[in-house]
Structures are given as structure tokens and as C-alpha cells.
Design a protein around this motif. Structure first.
Motif, PDB file in Angstrom:
ATOM      1  N   GLU A  26      -5.393  13.116  12.372  1.00  0.00           N
ATOM      2  CA  GLU A  26      -6.388  14.151  12.719  1.00  0.00           C
ATOM      3  C   GLU A  26      -7.816  13.654  12.455  1.00  0.00           C
ATOM      4  OE1 GLU A  26      -3.415  17.853  11.737  1.00  0.00           O
ATOM      5  OE2 GLU A  26      -5.333  17.797  10.689  1.00  0.00           O
ATOM      6  N   ILE A  27      -7.993  13.031  11.299  1.00  0.00           N
ATOM      7  CA  ILE A  27      -9.356  12.596  10.926  1.00  0.00           C
ATOM      8  C   ILE A  27      -9.866  11.511  11.885  1.00  0.00           C
ATOM      9  CG2 ILE A  27     -10.720  11.444   9.116  1.00  0.00           C
ATOM     10  CD1 ILE A  27      -8.741  12.730   7.062  1.00  0.00           C
ATOM     11  N   LEU A  28      -8.958  10.592  12.258  1.00  0.00           N
ATOM     12  CA  LEU A  28      -9.400   9.430  13.052  1.00  0.00           C
ATOM     13  C   LEU A  28      -9.160   9.617  14.559  1.00  0.00           C
ATOM     14  CD1 LEU A  28      -8.104   6.594  10.682  1.00  0.00           C
ATOM     15  CD2 LEU A  28     -10.453   7.391  10.950  1.00  0.00           C
ATOM     16  N   LYS A  29      -8.872  10.847  14.963  1.00  0.00           N
ATOM     17  CA  LYS A  29      -8.601  11.137  16.387  1.00  0.00           C
ATOM     18  C   LYS A  29      -9.744  10.605  17.266  1.00  0.00           C
ATOM     19  CE  LYS A  29      -7.097  14.969  19.201  1.00  0.00           C
ATOM     20  NZ  LYS A  29      -7.083  16.404  19.311  1.00  0.00           N
ATOM     21  N   GLY A  30      -9.364   9.879  18.322  1.00  0.00           N
ATOM     22  CA  GLY A  30     -10.390   9.363  19.238  1.00  0.00           C
ATOM     23  C   GLY A  30     -10.933   8.004  18.816  1.00  0.00           C
ATOM     24  N   HIS A  31     -10.510   7.504  17.654  1.00  0.00           N
ATOM     25  CA  HIS A  31     -10.968   6.181  17.199  1.00  0.00           C
ATOM     26  C   HIS A  31      -9.828   5.180  17.331  1.00  0.00           C
ATOM     27  CE1 HIS A  31     -14.805   7.506  15.388  1.00  0.00           C
ATOM     28  NE2 HIS A  31     -14.145   8.666  15.356  1.00  0.00           N
ATOM     29  N   GLU A  32     -10.201   3.941  17.662  1.00  0.00           N
ATOM     30  CA  GLU A  32      -9.173   2.900  17.758  1.00  0.00           C
ATOM     31  C   GLU A  32      -8.991   2.281  16.385  1.00  0.00           C
ATOM     32  OE1 GLU A  32      -8.645  -1.068  20.292  1.00  0.00           O
ATOM     33  OE2 GLU A  32     -10.012   0.401  21.183  1.00  0.00           O
ATOM     34  N   TYR A  33      -7.796   2.385  15.842  1.00  0.00           N
ATOM     35  CA  TYR A  33      -7.589   1.855  14.482  1.00  0.00           C
ATOM     36  C   TYR A  33      -6.176   1.320  14.307  1.00  0.00           C
ATOM     37  CZ  TYR A  33      -5.140   6.266  13.442  1.00  0.00           C
ATOM     38  OH  TYR A  33      -4.252   7.305  13.433  1.00  0.00           O
ATOM     39  N   GLU A  34      -6.004   0.481  13.262  1.00  0.00           N
ATOM     40  CA  GLU A  34      -4.661  -0.034  12.918  1.00  0.00           C
ATOM     41  C   GLU A  34      -4.467   0.134  11.418  1.00  0.00           C
ATOM     42  OE1 GLU A  34      -2.178  -4.236  12.535  1.00  0.00           O
ATOM     43  OE2 GLU A  34      -4.145  -4.261  13.504  1.00  0.00           O
ATOM     44  N   ILE A  35      -3.320   0.687  11.054  1.00  0.00           N
ATOM     45  CA  ILE A  35      -3.044   0.794   9.616  1.00  0.00           C
ATOM     46  C   ILE A  35      -2.483  -0.544   9.153  1.00  0.00           C
ATOM     47  CG2 ILE A  35      -1.703   1.994   7.829  1.00  0.00           C
ATOM     48  CD1 ILE A  35      -2.254   4.532   9.270  1.00  0.00           C
ATOM     49  N   LEU A  36      -3.231  -1.228   8.298  1.00  0.00           N
ATOM     50  CA  LEU A  36      -2.827  -2.562   7.851  1.00  0.00           C
ATOM     51  C   LEU A  36      -1.789  -2.478   6.740  1.00  0.00           C
ATOM     52  CD1 LEU A  36      -6.401  -4.111   7.546  1.00  0.00           C
ATOM     53  CD2 LEU A  36      -4.714  -4.678   9.293  1.00  0.00           C
ATOM     54  N   ALA A  37      -1.967  -1.518   5.840  1.00  0.00           N
ATOM     55  CA  ALA A  37      -1.055  -1.437   4.689  1.00  0.00           C
ATOM     56  C   ALA A  37      -1.049  -0.027   4.133  1.00  0.00           C
ATOM     57  CB  ALA A  37      -1.507  -2.408   3.603  1.00  0.00           C
ATOM     58  N   ILE A  38       0.127   0.362   3.669  1.00  0.00           N
ATOM     59  CA  ILE A  38       0.261   1.619   2.919  1.00  0.00           C
ATOM     60  C   ILE A  38       0.838   1.205   1.573  1.00  0.00           C
ATOM     61  CG2 ILE A  38       1.359   3.888   2.800  1.00  0.00           C
ATOM     62  CD1 ILE A  38       1.700   3.760   5.863  1.00  0.00           C
ATOM     63  N   GLN A  39       0.079   1.422   0.493  1.00  0.00           N
ATOM     64  CA  GLN A  39       0.546   0.994  -0.831  1.00  0.00           C
ATOM     65  C   GLN A  39       0.701   2.224  -1.723  1.00  0.00           C
ATOM     66  OE1 GLN A  39      -2.937  -1.693  -0.470  1.00  0.00           O
ATOM     67  NE2 GLN A  39      -1.852  -2.950  -1.964  1.00  0.00           N
ATOM     68  N   SER A  40       1.868   2.328  -2.344  1.00  0.00           N
ATOM     69  CA  SER A  40       2.045   3.474  -3.246  1.00  0.00           C
ATOM     70  C   SER A  40       2.073   2.990  -4.692  1.00  0.00           C
ATOM     71  CB  SER A  40       3.289   4.272  -2.862  1.00  0.00           C
ATOM     72  OG  SER A  40       4.377   3.888  -3.631  1.00  0.00           O
ATOM     73  N   TYR A  41       1.485   3.778  -5.566  1.00  0.00           N
ATOM     74  CA  TYR A  41       1.242   3.388  -6.960  1.00  0.00           C
ATOM     75  C   TYR A  41       1.827   4.420  -7.905  1.00  0.00           C
ATOM     76  CZ  TYR A  41      -2.112   0.216  -4.820  1.00  0.00           C
ATOM     77  OH  TYR A  41      -2.697  -0.766  -4.059  1.00  0.00           O
ATOM     78  N   SER A  42       2.696   3.964  -8.792  1.00  0.00           N
ATOM     79  CA  SER A  42       3.267   4.892  -9.778  1.00  0.00           C
ATOM     80  C   SER A  42       3.841   4.082 -10.943  1.00  0.00           C
ATOM     81  CB  SER A  42       4.373   5.742  -9.137  1.00  0.00           C
ATOM     82  OG  SER A  42       5.397   4.897  -8.669  1.00  0.00           O
ATOM     83  N   ASP A  43       4.401   4.760 -11.912  1.00  0.00           N
ATOM     84  CA  ASP A  43       5.097   4.163 -13.068  1.00  0.00           C
ATOM     85  C   ASP A  43       4.333   2.979 -13.688  1.00  0.00           C
ATOM     86  OD1 ASP A  43       7.139   6.027 -12.634  1.00  0.00           O
ATOM     87  OD2 ASP A  43       8.018   4.748 -11.105  1.00  0.00           O
ATOM     88  N   GLY A  44       4.915   1.752 -13.573  1.00  0.00           N
ATOM     89  CA  GLY A  44       4.310   0.590 -14.240  1.00  0.00           C
ATOM     90  C   GLY A  44       3.107   0.022 -13.501  1.00  0.00           C
TER      91      GLY A  44
END
Ligand code: FAD
Length: 390
Positions: free
Chosen positions: A321-339
């Protein structure tokens, strides 16, 4: 005097650099093959992604970290953000200024400041007294800066962070990203004959009549002082003494996004109001174009349920929704928890640098001074150095 530093995260490397300058003999032990913990870069597809932080120093060139780096002689250039913050509110972008917050909400803020002197107030209680814009900002600020929700935040603990943020006037981005800070500290340590041993995890610390035996890799060596950069819980495990138990980390998810054209277009934070999850984003290539071939946008969300797939799905819906109309590529999704969390201890719950042992101190997040993220780490390191010199 011999000092063992366990962990080469920001807190460990700041301590090592400053003490090496003061003539202490330093050994840094790092179990991973790289230096910097959650504060360094990962190169990917021509972009400088990061192991953790969003390449942001919360109080820019005016904050405690920048001051400590200058004192240590670390050559780091921090570009202060301009504007400090912008809001994406009801589909429109607007600069965040004091006058955007209605007088009634500002008066309510003062009322809750007074109330919090007499009893513990959760931010979720206070937010009910706010207008929609102020509430949106509060939620986005907590989610972006601390990866927590109003339910998890104690008013009186967040207040010093808020005051420091207002006083320092906004964040900054180090040229070269997080790694430039770690590289500058590494240079100081090695130029003072300090050693940094990668792939060398510490397995145990045994307190002796004077000092400590440190079991690292295949060696057992004696040190006068030990500085642990791995938090109280892990330090306790190395001692076989679980002195700290009630420590709760904060979790989060970070999205690194490439764009051909800038989306934010400036060096500040774009706080995203009333979304499902995404709390804010920054575009670090506006401060340092060398952080990516193209534009590097980083978005962050706190984690609200135990279902990480669901959390990511919610974050991705927001991004679409936020980037609608923009050309973009998601390079990485990193999740952070525990250690490997966003913060080893949730904001406002840090338990200080002392341990049950003389000359064994904890630095890093989880042992922060009264400030946000790496600024709090810098204050914590300063306190440890002062104690060692007493
Ligand atoms: P850590 O990074 O925790 O490093 C500890 C090191 O110790 C690690 O390298 C680890 O491998 C090593 N180690 C562990 N056990 C052993 C052992 N037994 N022996 C030897 N070595 C060991 N902060 C900001 O100020 N600005 C931001 O923009 C920001 N954004 C963030 C975004 C995300 C998604 C995350 C995850 C964090 C963010 N933070 C940010 C927080 C910041 O990154 C951390 O607070 C900071 O990097 C933690 O530093 P530390 O000194 O605690 O060390």
C-alpha cells in the motif's frame, strides 16, 4: 592490566577501543567469523544491508555515541537527518513539528507526566487521551525506534528517551553505514596492539581470587578484568551462575528494499501512522549514495504475535500500500528475536552494567544507560570505563 572483551558488537568494540587507548592490554573474543554483531554491513546485490541496525544513530552527531566516538579518536562522519522526521498520515506526507500536535494532547501529555511520578503508567493508558495524529505518532515512534507497542512501554522509562530525542534534534546516518563505526573502532584496537580473535567463542568464565580464567577456543587465559558484550543472561551461563533471569528481548522485522528512484527523498525517518505493522522507514542512500547502487529503503515493524509468517504477511501488505505506484524490489526480509533480537532487553528494562563479580561488567544493549539504542550503549560503556578507572 589485561582485559578480555567477550563479543565484538558495538558495546564490546567501544570498550575495547577506549581501554586500548588508555594502555590496557586487550583481547576481544568473537564467536562469529565477522566483527560488529548487529551493527555492521552485509553486502548483497550491490547494497550495504545490515546485520541489525537500520544504519541510524538515533541522536546523530550531537548524541552520546558521536561524542564517545570523538573521544576515542574514531574517524566516523555522521550526517544529521533533515528533516528529523516526517509522517505518512492518511495517505499524505507531512513534516512532524510541535504544532502538529493539538494543544489538548500536549496538555494531556503534561498531565500523564505528573501521574507517572506517583505510579507506574503504561503508555497504552496515556494514548487513550490523545487525538488520532498524536496517537499515530506515538505508536509509530515506539515501533520504529524501540520495536515495542504502547502496552509494553512504561511511561516514566520512555520519558528520558523522548527528552533526549527532542534535545538532540533527530537522528543521523554514518557515512559507510554501521560498518564504518566498527571499522574505525577496530583500527584503534589493533593500532594499540589489541587482538581481535574471530571464530573464537568464550565457553566459560571462572572467577579466581584475583581476576578471571577465560576459556576461549582451545585456550584458558587469565585476565584482570572481563567485559561481556553478550548480555546478563548469557554472561550468567558462562559463569554457571544464572543471576539474571527476568530479561525480555524485543523482536522485530526489517525489510531492505531497492528502488531506482528515491521514495522518501531525504535523510530523515518517514513514520508510517495507522498501518497494520510497518512503523517507519528510512532511505539511507540519501545520506550516503555508496550504500547502494540505486536507493536503499529500510522499513521496520515490531512483532505483535508469535506467528512470524503472519507478521511478515501483514508487513508486506503495508508495504504494497505504501509503495503503490513505485518500482521496487524487496532485497531481504530479516526477522530478529531471542539470541539475535532488536534489543536484548526491552526499552526501559535494562538492568545496569554490574554483575555479582567485581571487575566483571556487561556492556551493550541490555546494560544501557538511560537512552535509546546505540546512544544507551555508549552511555553504558562510559559508566563501565569510569568504574574501571575509579
Ligand atoms: P551485539 O550486536 O549483541 O554483539 C554481541 C557479539 O557477541 C556478537 O557478535 C556475538 O556473535 C558475540 N558473542 C555472543 N556470544 C559469544 C561468546 N560466547 N563468545 C564470543 N562472542 C560471543 N540501534 C540503533 O541505534 N539504530 C538503529 O537504526 C537500529 N536499528 C535496529 C534494527 C534492527 C532490525 C535491529 C535488530 C537492531 C537495531 N538497533 C538499532 C539496535 C542495535 O543494532 C543494537 O542495540 C546493537 O547493535 C547491539 O550491540 P551490542 O553491543 O549489544 O552487541
Amino acid at each position: 592490566m589485561k582485559v578480555a572483551v567477550i563479543g565484538s558488537g558495538l558495546g564490546g568494540m567501544l570498550s575495547a577501543a577506549i581501554l586500548s587507548e588508555k594502555g590496557f592490554e586487550i583481547d576481544v573474543f568473537e564467536k562469529l567469523p565477522f566483527i560488529g554483531g548487529r551493527f555492521t554491513n552485509i553486502e548483497y546485490k550491490g547494497f550495504q544491508l545490515s546485520t541489525g541496525a537500520l544504519h541510524m544513530v538515533p541522536h546523530g552527531s550531537r548524541g552520546p555515541l558521536a561524542k564517545l566516538l570523538r573521544r576515542a579518536g574514531a574517524k566516523v562522519e555522521i550526517v544529521d537527518s533533515k528533516p528529523a522526521g516526517e509522517a505518512l498520515y492518511k495517505g499524505r506526507r507531512t513534516e512532524i513539528r510541535k504544532k502538529k500536535f493539538p494543544l489538548k494532547s500536549r496538555l494531556n501529555f503534561i498531565k500523564w507526566c505528573l501521574k507517572s511520578r506517583f505510579r507506574e503508567v503504561k503508555i497504552s493508558e496515556f494514548e487513550n487521551d490523545l487525538d488520532d495524529f498524536s496517537r499515530g505518532f506515538l505508536r509509530a515512534f515506539l515501533g520504529w525506534s524501540l520495536s515495542i507497542t504502547p502496552d509494553e512501554a512504561i511511561f516514566s522509562k520512555i520519558l528520558p528517551i523522548y527528552h533526549q530525542t527532542v534535545k538532540c534534534g533527530g537522528p543521523g546516518i554514518p557515512i559507510g553505514g554501521c560498518k564504518s563505526v566498527i571499522d574505525a573502532l577496530t583500527e584503534i584496537v589493533t593500532s594499540n596492539d589489541g587482538r581481535i580473535r574471530k571464530r573464537t567463542g568464550v565457553k566459560a568464565i571462572k572467577p579466581q581470587d584475583y581476576g578471571f580464567s577465560v576459556y576461549a577456543g582451545k585456550d584458558i587465559k587469565h585476565y584482570d578484568i572481563v567485559i561481556s558484550n553478550i548480555g546478563h543472561v548469557e554472561t550468567g551461563k558462562l559463569l554457571n551462575n544464572e543471576y539474571a533471569t527476568h530479561v525480555e528481548p524485543s523482536s522485530g522485522i526489517k525489510y531492505s528494499i531497492s528502488l531506482k528512484e528515491p521514495f522518501i527523498g531525504h535523510t530523515g525517518v518517514l513514520f508510517t501512522f495507522n498501518t497494520r505493522r510497518i512503523s517507519g522507514m528510512n532511505e539511507v542512500t540519501n545520506a550516503d549514495p555508496n550504500l547502494g547502487k540505486g536507493h536503499l529503503l529500510m522499513a521496520h515493524q515490531p512483532v505483535l504475535t508469535n506467528n512470524i509468517r503472519y507478521e511478515i504477511a501483514q508487513g508486506l501488505k503495508d508495504l504494497r500500500e505504501i509503495l503503490k505506484g513505485h518500482e521496487y524490489e524487496i532485497l531481504a526480509i530479516q526477522s530478529y528475536s531471542d539470541g539475535w533480537p532488536v534489543n536484548r532487553v526491552k526499552a526501559g528494562q535494562d538492568i545496569g552494567f554490574e554483575t555479582p563479580y567485581r571487575n566483571l561488567y556487561v556492556v551493550g544493549d541490555g546494560a544501557k544507560g538511560d537512552d535509546i539504542e546505540v546512544e544507551g550503549i555508549a552511555l553504558g560503556v562510559e559508566r563501565v570505563i569510569k568504574r574501571i578507572e575509579e
